[in-house]
Design a protein around this motif. Structure first.
Motif, PDB file in Angstrom:
ATOM      1  N   ARG A 110       0.941  -1.121   0.598  1.00  0.00           N
ATOM      2  CA  ARG A 110       0.198   0.454  -0.048  1.00  0.00           C
ATOM      3  C   ARG A 110       1.227   1.047  -0.143  1.00  0.00           C
ATOM      4  NH1 ARG A 110      -4.924  -0.741   2.665  1.00  0.00           N
ATOM      5  NH2 ARG A 110      -5.717   1.500   2.817  1.00  0.00           N
ATOM      6  N   ARG A 111       0.862   1.834  -0.927  1.00  0.00           N
ATOM      7  CA  ARG A 111       1.122   3.403  -0.617  1.00  0.00           C
ATOM      8  C   ARG A 111       0.430   4.517  -0.213  1.00  0.00           C
ATOM      9  NH1 ARG A 111       1.877   3.749  -6.280  1.00  0.00           N
ATOM     10  NH2 ARG A 111       4.054   2.188  -6.568  1.00  0.00           N
ATOM     11  N   ASP A 112      -0.547   4.532   0.143  1.00  0.00           N
ATOM     12  CA  ASP A 112      -1.951   5.602   0.886  1.00  0.00           C
ATOM     13  C   ASP A 112      -0.871   4.512   2.183  1.00  0.00           C
ATOM     14  OD1 ASP A 112      -3.086   3.134   0.106  1.00  0.00           O
ATOM     15  OD2 ASP A 112      -4.744   4.317   0.696  1.00  0.00           O
ATOM     16  N   ARG A 113      -0.032   4.877   3.296  1.00  0.00           N
ATOM     17  CA  ARG A 113      -0.099   4.076   4.391  1.00  0.00           C
ATOM     18  C   ARG A 113      -1.035   4.894   5.750  1.00  0.00           C
ATOM     19  NH1 ARG A 113       2.305  -0.049   3.538  1.00  0.00           N
ATOM     20  NH2 ARG A 113       3.234  -0.298   5.489  1.00  0.00           N
ATOM     21  N   ARG A 114      -1.452   6.147   5.610  1.00  0.00           N
ATOM     22  CA  ARG A 114      -2.385   6.983   6.395  1.00  0.00           C
ATOM     23  C   ARG A 114      -3.854   6.202   6.870  1.00  0.00           C
ATOM     24  NH1 ARG A 114      -3.177  11.640   4.434  1.00  0.00           N
ATOM     25  NH2 ARG A 114      -2.229  10.962   2.583  1.00  0.00           N
ATOM     26  N   ASN A 115      -3.764   5.483   5.723  1.00  0.00           N
ATOM     27  CA  ASN A 115      -5.403   4.684   6.046  1.00  0.00           C
ATOM     28  C   ASN A 115      -5.680   3.363   6.813  1.00  0.00           C
ATOM     29  OD1 ASN A 115      -6.534   6.875   4.335  1.00  0.00           O
ATOM     30  ND2 ASN A 115      -5.915   6.574   2.688  1.00  0.00           N
ATOM     31  N   ASP A 119      -8.388   1.078   7.636  1.00  0.00           N
ATOM     32  CA  ASP A 119      -8.739  -0.477   7.332  1.00  0.00           C
ATOM     33  C   ASP A 119      -8.832  -1.654   7.323  1.00  0.00           C
ATOM     34  OD1 ASP A 119      -9.421   0.930   5.129  1.00  0.00           O
ATOM     35  OD2 ASP A 119      -7.564   0.660   3.307  1.00  0.00           O
ATOM     36  N   ARG A 158      -6.636  -4.183  -0.488  1.00  0.00           N
ATOM     37  CA  ARG A 158      -7.846  -3.460  -1.025  1.00  0.00           C
ATOM     38  C   ARG A 158      -7.319  -4.042  -2.453  1.00  0.00           C
ATOM     39  NH1 ARG A 158     -10.505  -0.197   0.021  1.00  0.00           N
ATOM     40  NH2 ARG A 158     -10.888   1.104   2.093  1.00  0.00           N
TER      41      ARG A 158
END
Ligand SMILES: Nc1ncnc2c1ncn2[C@@H]1O[C@H](COP(=O)(O)OP(=O)(O)OP(=O)(O)O)[C@@H](O)[C@H]1O
Ligand SMILES: [Mg+2]
Lengths: 264, 290
Positions: A110-115, A119, A158
């Motif tokens: 995942r690139r969007d580590r913040r989410n 999740d 995801r």
């Protein structure tokens, strides 16, 4: 979304296992892939997800297209990044990692580590039992819990397309129901397309839109879930029912199988 | 009492050095099943690098240490890329032979650059004595222990909490499943070798500060085998505790029983432990659910 065209897979340079397999998975669907032991179901999934290499297998002919792009020569890593995630047969959780660390491993690409934290809560929402055990080593979970963890781990990536290899393997019927309900929910709520490999044809056709039946490395029958469920041969061999409606023993079914009626 | 404290500090220093070397060894073994026979030579290279940066380039100690670690990371990654990656999928025995070859190559390179004669090491850790209560202990040992401890804690945090650390443990558990997560095995192997090179360099520098810089530092690297077998080949905490146990045992037997014996006693303890716990003290127990 996913197309396999005349795919051939060879193990150890000599053992031909997939002999020109073709199938298609449309976006948003749940597609069931059914077949007896050794038909090549797991091999098909591994060919899609690029996991043949550690087994010394190779796609030697045909093509696999995902969203129009050929993926049969790509590394597993790139295929996961493209949006395909396989839940392997036998759960394969990381036994010495905690539940939470297993989920983090699922989010590796995942690139969007913040989410990720959000999740993770979502996974706990699907599987409340995982939330209670989040700091426990995965090796000590029960078989059913491990299967839940394996699916939760897939959710963390995801994926656009989730490949599930026999999620009912070795689980009690009640638990199997629960897991199949969740698979259906994931398909509906996350919009994840699902390719489901199963021995348990009744259950699989119960939640699937479309199905393929394979034997000996080829697709021998395909149709909507309803068509397959009503097909006499399928009833006989996979739903374990004869025309009169009485159960057949596994041994008899196996005996019939040799006649390969679908091919003639 | 004075003697006991002295021996304890000596033992802890050696133990920490063993722990660092063993840590690098265990990380490579855990992630790729490779037994790295070049760990000792990596120590020598690290020590000479630090020597070169301080003495030959005239850098201040802290900058020289940073430069050494930087080069160690590069060296680790390069070794993985050039030497081990082409061998992925080959039988383990070939991989082990490759690390033996690598150790000879490193030895040859060090010889070519710095020659075979050991040199005195610059005082990058001050060698004064301090009094702790009634005992007088060398300060450099205490600082060495602190440095080693710092790196051990750093690596532990890395394994626990970072994405790459978790990936590394995942690969150790189930390589194919790790692949199915999209974890890059190549990348993780490279990180493992970088960590091994860094921990060896730190250990090498600490040893060089005590005995001077030369090829015999590698001999200490060989002591890693009793350490990791005692701790468990695939256990990071085992590497640390195994290192401390062997280090202390060596110091106490050397001090109370006699020099020479200190090299044998650890092996006897090792044998006894293995009889009771064949996986080592902390070796991974296969989890079996019933
Ligand atoms: N690594 C391998 N090397 C050689 N042959 C293999 C390998 N993996 C699978 N096969 C063979 O390929 C065939 C298909 O195996 P596969 O695992 O794909 O079947 P499957 O349909 O998933 O069966 P099951 O329902 O038992 O999981 C089998 O005959 C098996 O022996
Ligand atoms: Mg299978």
């Amino acid at each position: 979304m996913l197309q396999l065209n005349n795919v051939e897979v060879i193990y150890n340079d000599v053992i031909l296992v997939l002999k020109g397999l073709s199938m298609e998975v449309k976006q948003g669907q749940i597609v069931a892939l059914l077949g007896a032991n050794g038909a090549g179901k797991s091999t098909t999934l591994k060919a899609i997800s690029g996991l043949l290499k550690p087994d010394d297998g190779e796609v030697t002919d045909g093509s696999i297209l995902f969203m129009g792009q050929p993926i049969h020569n790509k590394d597993a890593e790139d295929i996961v990044r493209a949006g395909i995630f396989q839940v392997m047969e036998g759960r394969r959780v990381f036994e010495h990692l905690t539940v939470e660390e297993n989920l983090q491993a699922g989010a590796y690409t995942r690139r969007d580590r913040r989410n990720i934290a959000r999740d993770m809560e979502r996974v706990y929402d699907y599987f409340p039992r995982m939330a209670q055990r989040r700091h426990q080593q995965a090796g000590f979970l029960s078989g059913g819990e491990q299967q839940m963890l394996a699916i939760g781990r897939a959710l963390m990536a995801r994926p656009k397309l989730m490949l599930l290899d026999e999620p009912s393997l070795g689980l009690a019927p009640l638990l199997v129901r629960e897991i199949f309900d969740i698979i259906k929910r994931i398909n509906a709520e996350e919009g994840t397309t699902i390719l489901l490999v199963e021995q348990n044809a009744t259950l699989a056709l119960g939640i699937a839109d479309y199905g393929y039946i394979m034997e000996n490395g080829r697709v021998v029958l395909e149709g909507t879930a309803e068509q397959l469920a009503n097909n006499e041969d399928v009833k006989e061999f996979y739903l374990g029912l004869t025309e009169v409606g009485k159960r057949k023993s596994y041994r008899e079914v196996k005996h019939y199988k040799r006649r390969k009626r679908w091919l003639s | 009492m004075d003697k006991f404290l002295q021996l304890t500090i000596t033992g802890l220093t050696t133990g920490m050095v063993y722990a660092l070397i063993a840590l690098g060894f265990v990380i490579i073994y855990k992630s790729s099943d490779v037994i790295n026979f070049a760990q000792g030579e990596l120590m020598v290279v690290g020590a000479y690098l630090l020597y070169a940066f301080i003495v030959q380039f005239g850098l201040p100690a802290s900058l020289a240490m940073a430069a050494t670690l930087g080069v160690a990371v590069l060296l680790g990654v390069t070794i993985e890329r050039l030497v081990l990656r082409p061998m992925i999928g080959e039988p383990i025995i070939s991989l082990i032979m490759v690390t033996i070859g690598l150790s000879s190559v490193l030895k040859g390179m060090v010889n070519a650059i710095w020659g075979p004669v050991p040199r005195p090491f610059p005082e990058f850790i001050p060698r004064a004595n301090v009094a702790i209560g009634p005992a007088v202990v060398p300060a450099d040992r205490l600082i060495a222990i602190a440095i080693a401890l710092f790196f051990l804690v750093l690596f532990t945090l890395f394994f626990r909490f970072t994405r790459e650390g978790i990936a590394m443990r995942a690969i150790a558990d189930d390589q194919q499943a790790a692949l199915s997560m999209g974890i890059s095995v190549k990348r993780v192997f490279a990180v493992a070798w970088a960590i091994a090179a860094v921990s060896a360099a730190v250990a090498g520098a600490i040893v060089a500060n005590i005995i001077g810089v030369g090829g015999e530092i590698a001999g200490l690297g060989l002591r890693v085998f009793p350490v990791v077998i005692l701790g468990g080949l695939d256990s990071v905490p085992g590497a640390v505790i195994g290192g401390l146990i062997i280090g202390l045992l060596e110091a106490y037997t050397g001090g109370y029983i006699g020099e020479g014996l200190n090299l044998i006693i650890p092996f006897i303890v090792l044998l006894l432990v293995l009889m009771v716990r064949p996986y080592g003290l902390f070796g991974k127990v296969i989890i079996e659910r019933v």
